[in-house]
Design a protein around this motif. Structure first.
Motif: not given
Length: 97
Positions: A15-34
């Motif tokens: 996962d490219p989001s986790l580069v540079d030592g980042f760790q996943l803390f929260y992941e969820r699909d949330c409803p947004f009104e766009l």
């Protein structure tokens, strides 16, 4: 019949989001009104409800975080992607202002 087994921890490492030592803390699909707008001052009255994938990654020890990264993305619109990185120092400056 081939039994396929996925190595999920290995996939998470890609996962490219986790580069540079980042760790996943929260992941969820949330409803947004766009809402779309023709200009910044005139939003449309009715927005579309869409599931947005929210990911929060942290860097550092839990008691002393160095940085936080927030990502918003959409499976239905691959061009919708927002990333925000903030260091602990920048967060303290926002709190003080």
């Amino acid at each position: 019949e081939t039994d396929m087994m996925f190595d999920y921890p290995a996939l998470e490492e890609l996962d490219p989001s986790l580069v540079d030592g980042f760790q996943l803390f929260y992941e969820r699909d949330c409803p947004f009104e766009l809402r779309s707008a023709s200009s910044v001052d005139i939003p449309t009255e009715v927005g579309a409800l869409e599931a947005i994938r929210v990911k929060i990654m942290v860097k550092g020890a839990p008691s002393q975080l160095d940085a936080i990264r927030v990502e918003l993305g959409s499976e239905s619109n691959l061009f919708f992607h927002y990333t925000h990185d903030m260091t602990a120092k920048a967060f303290a400056e926002v709190q003080e202002s």
